[in-house]
Design a protein around this motif. Structure first.
Motif, mmCIF file in Angstrom:
data_model
loop_
_atom_site.group_PDB
_atom_site.id
_atom_site.type_symbol
_atom_site.label_atom_id
_atom_site.label_comp_id
_atom_site.label_asym_id
_atom_site.label_seq_id
_atom_site.Cartn_x
_atom_site.Cartn_y
_atom_site.Cartn_z
ATOM 1 N N LYS A 113 0.822 -1.214 0.000
ATOM 2 C CA LYS A 113 0.000 0.000 0.000
ATOM 3 C C LYS A 113 0.852 1.259 0.000
ATOM 4 C CE LYS A 113 -3.777 -2.211 2.572
ATOM 5 N NZ LYS A 113 -4.635 -2.144 3.782
ATOM 6 N N SER A 114 1.968 1.218 0.689
ATOM 7 C CA SER A 114 2.893 2.349 0.745
ATOM 8 C C SER A 114 4.230 1.819 1.236
ATOM 9 C CB SER A 114 2.385 3.452 1.688
ATOM 10 O OG SER A 114 2.512 3.040 3.046
ATOM 11 N N LEU A 115 5.263 2.639 1.066
ATOM 12 C CA LEU A 115 6.587 2.286 1.570
ATOM 13 C C LEU A 115 7.093 3.369 2.504
ATOM 14 C CD1 LEU A 115 8.569 1.011 -1.577
ATOM 15 C CD2 LEU A 115 7.263 -0.336 0.089
ATOM 16 N N VAL A 116 7.651 2.950 3.622
ATOM 17 C CA VAL A 116 8.455 3.817 4.484
ATOM 18 C C VAL A 116 9.873 3.260 4.432
ATOM 19 C CG1 VAL A 116 8.878 4.622 6.829
ATOM 20 C CG2 VAL A 116 6.520 4.458 5.968
ATOM 21 N N ILE A 216 5.671 6.868 -1.235
ATOM 22 C CA ILE A 216 6.951 6.523 -0.617
ATOM 23 C C ILE A 216 7.352 7.634 0.344
ATOM 24 C CG2 ILE A 216 9.407 6.079 -1.003
ATOM 25 C CD1 ILE A 216 8.647 5.061 -3.800
ATOM 26 N N ARG A 217 7.703 7.244 1.558
ATOM 27 C CA ARG A 217 8.226 8.178 2.558
ATOM 28 C C ARG A 217 9.632 7.737 2.933
ATOM 29 N NH1 ARG A 217 2.850 7.803 2.862
ATOM 30 N NH2 ARG A 217 1.673 9.703 3.331
ATOM 31 N N PHE A 218 10.536 8.705 3.029
ATOM 32 C CA PHE A 218 11.954 8.395 3.180
ATOM 33 C C PHE A 218 12.520 9.137 4.379
ATOM 34 C CE2 PHE A 218 16.446 9.386 1.855
ATOM 35 C CZ PHE A 218 16.919 8.093 1.906
ATOM 36 N N LEU A 219 13.211 8.404 5.252
ATOM 37 C CA LEU A 219 13.930 8.991 6.374
ATOM 38 C C LEU A 219 15.408 8.681 6.200
ATOM 39 C CD1 LEU A 219 11.189 7.325 7.618
ATOM 40 C CD2 LEU A 219 11.760 8.799 9.553
ATOM 41 N N HIS A 220 16.266 9.667 6.501
ATOM 42 C CA HIS A 220 17.693 9.437 6.298
ATOM 43 C C HIS A 220 18.506 9.988 7.454
ATOM 44 C CE1 HIS A 220 18.605 13.653 4.975
ATOM 45 N NE2 HIS A 220 17.324 13.618 4.646
ATOM 46 N N ALA A 221 19.614 9.292 7.742
ATOM 47 C CA ALA A 221 20.493 9.641 8.853
ATOM 48 C C ALA A 221 21.454 10.752 8.460
ATOM 49 C CB ALA A 221 21.277 8.415 9.297
ATOM 50 N N GLN A 222 21.906 11.488 9.463
ATOM 51 C CA GLN A 222 22.931 12.511 9.214
ATOM 52 C C GLN A 222 24.294 11.862 8.963
ATOM 53 O OE1 GLN A 222 23.328 15.429 12.347
ATOM 54 N NE2 GLN A 222 24.835 16.639 11.210
ATOM 55 N N ALA A 244 6.716 11.124 -1.445
ATOM 56 C CA ALA A 244 5.660 11.761 -0.658
ATOM 57 C C ALA A 244 6.219 12.641 0.449
ATOM 58 C CB ALA A 244 4.736 10.690 -0.068
ATOM 59 N N SER A 245 7.297 12.193 1.107
ATOM 60 C CA SER A 245 7.911 13.006 2.156
ATOM 61 C C SER A 245 9.339 12.555 2.380
ATOM 62 C CB SER A 245 7.113 12.929 3.469
ATOM 63 O OG SER A 245 7.258 11.654 4.076
ATOM 64 N N VAL A 246 10.161 13.484 2.849
ATOM 65 C CA VAL A 246 11.555 13.211 3.196
ATOM 66 C C VAL A 246 11.808 13.803 4.576
ATOM 67 C CG1 VAL A 246 13.976 13.610 2.627
ATOM 68 C CG2 VAL A 246 12.311 13.257 0.788
ATOM 69 N N ARG A 247 12.393 13.028 5.452
ATOM 70 C CA ARG A 247 12.665 13.509 6.809
ATOM 71 C C ARG A 247 14.112 13.236 7.172
ATOM 72 N NH1 ARG A 247 8.973 12.486 12.230
ATOM 73 N NH2 ARG A 247 10.297 13.653 13.688
ATOM 74 N N ALA A 248 14.832 14.266 7.535
ATOM 75 C CA ALA A 248 16.217 14.128 7.984
ATOM 76 C C ALA A 248 16.242 13.815 9.467
ATOM 77 C CB ALA A 248 16.983 15.405 7.701
ATOM 78 N N LEU A 249 17.025 12.821 9.850
ATOM 79 C CA LEU A 249 17.188 12.454 11.257
ATOM 80 C C LEU A 249 18.557 12.952 11.711
ATOM 81 C CD1 LEU A 249 15.603 8.887 11.192
ATOM 82 C CD2 LEU A 249 14.552 11.049 11.856
ATOM 83 N N ASN A 250 18.617 14.223 12.002
ATOM 84 C CA ASN A 250 19.877 14.854 12.381
ATOM 85 C C ASN A 250 20.333 14.380 13.757
ATOM 86 O OD1 ASN A 250 20.094 16.392 9.995
ATOM 87 N ND2 ASN A 250 18.660 17.914 10.820
#
Length: 284
Positions: A113-116, A216-222, A244-250
């Motif tokens: 249905k979606s990807l994280v 698709i929602r994407f989270l990425h590490a610093q 759909a969204s991008v989130r930085a995990l600083n």
């Protein structure tokens, strides 16, 4: 919490389900990890129903025979959904598991249905100097632990935080449970052949990411491993994304994106966004 054994090519893979109030989310761990990776997410978001397999060659699925690859993982995950009677699910993958999630969604488009995607899944070039012939050397810290005997979980924990998990809390009980699941009779339950094959597929295989049309929602590490280390994804990689969204995990490295309370809470919130959007789409 329940654990089932699902038949796949070469044996059976273990699948743990944490039952919450949400619809099921298939969660896929990384290349040298196992299903206890998701205990931090379960702790931060207990309302989520998590379907967490040990992929072939890892944990309780270490004895599954046959070659490992992103395609084979996708086939195994399809078998998991069949065994649990699930037609389609939201999918969350971390690191190599995110690449397996992409392959699963491309192979079975009606079942995702979606990807994280957590610090993985998005195509990325191999690090400088990495070739097909040097993958084993680059992943030596993960492979080396399989050659040692670990009769004391504390010694093994010391090894983990001194190598691949330097920013994690050595005293975290979830980390201890994770380490205990790695071990059986003093040996690490991890196939080195599977690690090398899957890592090679990630960096040198043909990604199907650009075939996908689902959210698709994407989270990425610093950072990658430890503070100030270069990240897996550069600012240029991030800027080029159309998802759909991008989130930085600083302030977090690769492992910290899911193996810390802050990282897991961010992943849980992103999954909640996917679930809410899925409900909105069905009610339009």
């Amino acid at each position: 919490m329940t654990v089932e054994r699902v038949p796949v090519s070469g044996g059976h893979i273990a699948v743990e389900t944490h039952t919450g109030s949400s619809e099921p989310i298939l969660v896929i761990h990384g290349v040298s990890s196992q299903r206890m990776l998701w205990n931090w997410l379960h702790a931060e978001a207990p309302h989520l129903t998590l379907v967490a397999p040990d992929l072939r060659g890892r944990g309780d699925s270490v004895d599954v025979t046959g070659p490992s690859s992103l395609t084979r993982h996708a086939e195994d995950l399809g078998a998991v959904l069949d065994a649990l009677g699930l037609d389609s699910v939201h999918v969350c993958g971390m690191s190599m598991g995110a690449f397996a999630a992409v392959e699963f969604a491309a192979r079975y488009p009606s079942r995702a249905k979606s990807l994280v995607l957590v610090d993985g899944g998005v195509p990325v070039g191999p690090p400088a100097g990495l070739t097909r012939d040097t993958v084993a050397a680059v992943f030596e810290d993960r492979i080396a632990r399989t050659r040692q005997r670990w009769d004391d979980v504390d010694d093994y924990l010391d090894f983990l935080v001194s190598t691949s998990l330097p920013l994690l809390d050595r005293a975290d009980p979830l980390l201890r449970a994770y380490a205990e699941h790695d071990l059986a009779d003093g040996a690490i339950r991890l196939s080195t052949d599977a690690v090398v094959a899957d890592a090679t597929d990630v960096f040198f295989g043909d990604s199907r990411f650009r075939e996908l049309t689902l959210p698709i929602r994407f989270l990425h590490a610093q950072w990658s491993v430890g503070a100030e280390s270069p990240p897996m994804y550069s600012p240029r990689d991030i800027d080029a994304l159309e998802v759909a969204s991008v989130r930085a995990l600083n302030g977090l490295d690769h492992a910290g994106t899911i193996m810390t309370s802050r990282g897991a809470a961010a992943v849980g919130a992103t999954i909640d966004d996917a679930l809410r959007d899925g409900v909105s789409d069905r009610t339009r």
